[in-house]
Design a protein around this motif. Structure first.
Motif, PDB file in Angstrom:
ATOM      1  N   ILE A 184      13.685  27.381  13.724  1.00 47.87           N
ATOM      2  CA  ILE A 184      14.205  28.757  13.641  1.00 47.87           C
ATOM      3  C   ILE A 184      15.207  29.010  14.769  1.00 47.87           C
ATOM      4  O   ILE A 184      16.267  29.618  14.546  1.00 47.87           O
ATOM      5  CB  ILE A 184      13.052  29.785  13.598  1.00 47.87           C
ATOM      6  N   LEU A 185      14.923  28.501  15.968  1.00 46.85           N
ATOM      7  CA  LEU A 185      15.891  28.638  17.073  1.00 46.85           C
ATOM      8  C   LEU A 185      17.213  27.955  16.700  1.00 46.85           C
ATOM      9  O   LEU A 185      18.298  28.467  16.983  1.00 46.85           O
ATOM     10  CB  LEU A 185      15.335  28.028  18.361  1.00 46.85           C
ATOM     11  N   ASP A 186      17.106  26.815  16.033  1.00 44.96           N
ATOM     12  CA  ASP A 186      18.303  26.098  15.592  1.00 44.96           C
ATOM     13  C   ASP A 186      19.129  26.958  14.612  1.00 44.96           C
ATOM     14  O   ASP A 186      20.357  27.014  14.704  1.00 44.96           O
ATOM     15  CB  ASP A 186      17.859  24.794  14.924  1.00 44.96           C
ATOM     16  N   ARG A 187      18.438  27.667  13.709  1.00 42.10           N
ATOM     17  CA  ARG A 187      19.144  28.564  12.776  1.00 42.10           C
ATOM     18  C   ARG A 187      19.854  29.683  13.542  1.00 42.10           C
ATOM     19  O   ARG A 187      20.963  30.075  13.216  1.00 42.10           O
ATOM     20  CB  ARG A 187      18.162  29.235  11.794  1.00 42.10           C
ATOM     21  N   THR A 227      18.060  32.487  -1.106  1.00 45.48           N
ATOM     22  CA  THR A 227      18.067  31.068  -0.747  1.00 45.48           C
ATOM     23  C   THR A 227      18.818  30.872   0.575  1.00 45.48           C
ATOM     24  O   THR A 227      19.874  31.473   0.781  1.00 45.48           O
ATOM     25  CB  THR A 227      18.787  30.259  -1.854  1.00 45.48           C
ATOM     26  N   GLY A 228      18.257  30.036   1.435  1.00 42.23           N
ATOM     27  CA  GLY A 228      18.937  29.731   2.700  1.00 42.23           C
ATOM     28  C   GLY A 228      18.572  30.663   3.829  1.00 42.23           C
ATOM     29  O   GLY A 228      18.955  30.424   4.975  1.00 42.23           O
ATOM     30  N   THR A 229      17.826  31.746   3.528  1.00 45.29           N
ATOM     31  CA  THR A 229      17.418  32.655   4.606  1.00 45.29           C
ATOM     32  C   THR A 229      16.153  32.102   5.287  1.00 45.29           C
ATOM     33  O   THR A 229      15.421  31.296   4.701  1.00 45.29           O
ATOM     34  CB  THR A 229      17.134  34.083   4.080  1.00 45.29           C
ATOM     35  N   ILE A 230      15.920  32.561   6.512  1.00 42.69           N
ATOM     36  CA  ILE A 230      14.775  32.074   7.286  1.00 42.69           C
ATOM     37  C   ILE A 230      13.456  32.415   6.591  1.00 42.69           C
ATOM     38  O   ILE A 230      12.552  31.584   6.497  1.00 42.69           O
ATOM     39  CB  ILE A 230      14.827  32.647   8.718  1.00 42.69           C
ATOM     40  N   ARG A 231      13.349  33.646   6.079  1.00 37.67           N
ATOM     41  CA  ARG A 231      12.085  34.017   5.432  1.00 37.67           C
ATOM     42  C   ARG A 231      11.867  33.224   4.145  1.00 37.67           C
ATOM     43  O   ARG A 231      10.739  32.867   3.813  1.00 37.67           O
ATOM     44  CB  ARG A 231      12.045  35.524   5.192  1.00 37.67           C
ATOM     45  N   LYS A 232      12.939  32.961   3.415  1.00 38.69           N
ATOM     46  CA  LYS A 232      12.793  32.157   2.194  1.00 38.69           C
ATOM     47  C   LYS A 232      12.222  30.785   2.549  1.00 38.69           C
ATOM     48  O   LYS A 232      11.354  30.258   1.858  1.00 38.69           O
ATOM     49  CB  LYS A 232      14.164  32.003   1.523  1.00 38.69           C
ATOM     50  N   ASP A 233      12.708  30.232   3.652  1.00 42.84           N
ATOM     51  CA  ASP A 233      12.345  28.857   3.993  1.00 42.84           C
ATOM     52  C   ASP A 233      11.056  28.737   4.808  1.00 42.84           C
ATOM     53  O   ASP A 233      10.402  27.702   4.753  1.00 42.84           O
ATOM     54  CB  ASP A 233      13.496  28.196   4.786  1.00 42.84           C
ATOM     55  N   GLN A 286      20.640  39.699   7.608  1.00 43.86           N
ATOM     56  CA  GLN A 286      21.139  38.816   6.547  1.00 43.86           C
ATOM     57  C   GLN A 286      20.614  37.385   6.725  1.00 43.86           C
ATOM     58  O   GLN A 286      20.273  36.712   5.760  1.00 43.86           O
ATOM     59  CB  GLN A 286      22.657  38.773   6.594  1.00 43.86           C
ATOM     60  N   THR A 287      20.564  36.948   7.981  1.00 38.36           N
ATOM     61  CA  THR A 287      20.109  35.580   8.278  1.00 38.36           C
ATOM     62  C   THR A 287      18.627  35.402   7.928  1.00 38.36           C
ATOM     63  O   THR A 287      18.218  34.329   7.485  1.00 38.36           O
ATOM     64  CB  THR A 287      20.334  35.269   9.785  1.00 38.36           C
ATOM     65  N   ILE A 288      17.825  36.476   8.114  1.00 36.22           N
ATOM     66  CA  ILE A 288      16.379  36.321   7.865  1.00 36.22           C
ATOM     67  C   ILE A 288      15.996  36.616   6.415  1.00 36.22           C
ATOM     68  O   ILE A 288      15.015  36.076   5.939  1.00 36.22           O
ATOM     69  CB  ILE A 288      15.512  37.149   8.852  1.00 36.22           C
ATOM     70  N   GLY A 289      16.738  37.463   5.721  1.00 34.13           N
ATOM     71  CA  GLY A 289      16.411  37.778   4.330  1.00 34.13           C
ATOM     72  C   GLY A 289      15.388  38.892   4.196  1.00 34.13           C
ATOM     73  O   GLY A 289      14.907  39.444   5.184  1.00 34.13           O
ATOM     74  N   SER A 290      15.012  39.205   2.952  1.00 31.93           N
ATOM     75  CA  SER A 290      14.103  40.328   2.666  1.00 31.93           C
ATOM     76  C   SER A 290      12.732  40.148   3.301  1.00 31.93           C
ATOM     77  O   SER A 290      12.267  39.020   3.472  1.00 31.93           O
ATOM     78  CB  SER A 290      13.889  40.453   1.155  1.00 31.93           C
ATOM     79  N   THR A 291      12.094  41.293   3.596  1.00 36.96           N
ATOM     80  CA  THR A 291      10.744  41.298   4.187  1.00 36.96           C
ATOM     81  C   THR A 291       9.791  40.421   3.384  1.00 36.96           C
ATOM     82  O   THR A 291       9.020  39.647   3.927  1.00 36.96           O
ATOM     83  CB  THR A 291      10.196  42.754   4.220  1.00 36.96           C
ATOM     84  N   ASN A 292       9.844  40.572   2.064  1.00 34.78           N
ATOM     85  CA  ASN A 292       9.003  39.772   1.183  1.00 34.78           C
ATOM     86  C   ASN A 292       9.720  38.458   0.854  1.00 34.78           C
ATOM     87  O   ASN A 292      10.768  38.476   0.212  1.00 34.78           O
ATOM     88  CB  ASN A 292       8.740  40.562  -0.108  1.00 34.78           C
TER      89      ASN A 292
END
Ligand code: CMP
Length: 141
Positions: free
Chosen positions: A22-25, A99-105, A87-93
């Motif tokens: 996550i730090l890398d992202r 796709t490609g967001t931290i929460r998705k992954d 935007q980088t982390i994506g939706s709460t759920n």
């Protein structure tokens, strides 16, 4: 200031060994890390931080989860930081995250959702001040 935001790498992500990824992202998304601390929240700190949600049905479970292990708190700098980080982390759920967001992954579910991000410049300022003194941040400017 609209170039600062506050982030938490939550206990689920730290426990799963995803802190480094996550730090890398964060770095690859061109955020400058002004402050970072690996801490374990007390119940009182978690309740204070999420005070805005105290009437929500998930409040008790959320604060218990946030104290369940180490987390990393971060002050991040980038132009339009609040929106860029959201935007980088994506939706709460994570089921709704792009796709490609931290929460998705990395997120497990709507509560154990890997990361936190401030929702406004005003809250970013308050949340950074909750965990960092000015001098801790200025030293990195
Ligand atoms: P965060 O961005 O840290 O802001 C508030 C947190 O509350 C959110 O991420 C989730 O961890 C949690 N949360 C929000 N909605 C729900 C929900 N419906 N059920 C459980 N937890 C939630």
């Amino acid at each position: 200031m609209n170039n600062l935001t506050f982030a938490i790498i939550k206990p689920d992500a730290v426990k799963s060994g995803n802190t480094g990824l996550i730090l890398d992202r964060i770095i690859k998304s061109d955020f400058k890390i002004l402050g970072a601390k690996l801490i374990r929240l007390s119940r009182k700190q978690a309740e204070g931080f999420y005070d805005i949600h105290k009437e929500r049905p998930f409040f008790e479970e959320l604060t218990e989860f946030m104290c369940s292990g180490q987390c990393m708190v971060l002050a991040l700098k980038k132009e339009n930081a609040v929106q860029e980080w959201r935007q980088t982390i994506g939706s709460t759920n994570p089921e709704e995250a792009e796709t490609g967001t931290i929460r998705k992954d990395f997120a497990k579910n709507i509560q154990n959702n890997a990361v936190h991000g401030s929702d406004s410049d005003e809250n970013a300022k308050k949340e950074i001040a909750f965990f960092f003194t000015n001098s801790e941040l200025i030293a990195n400017n």
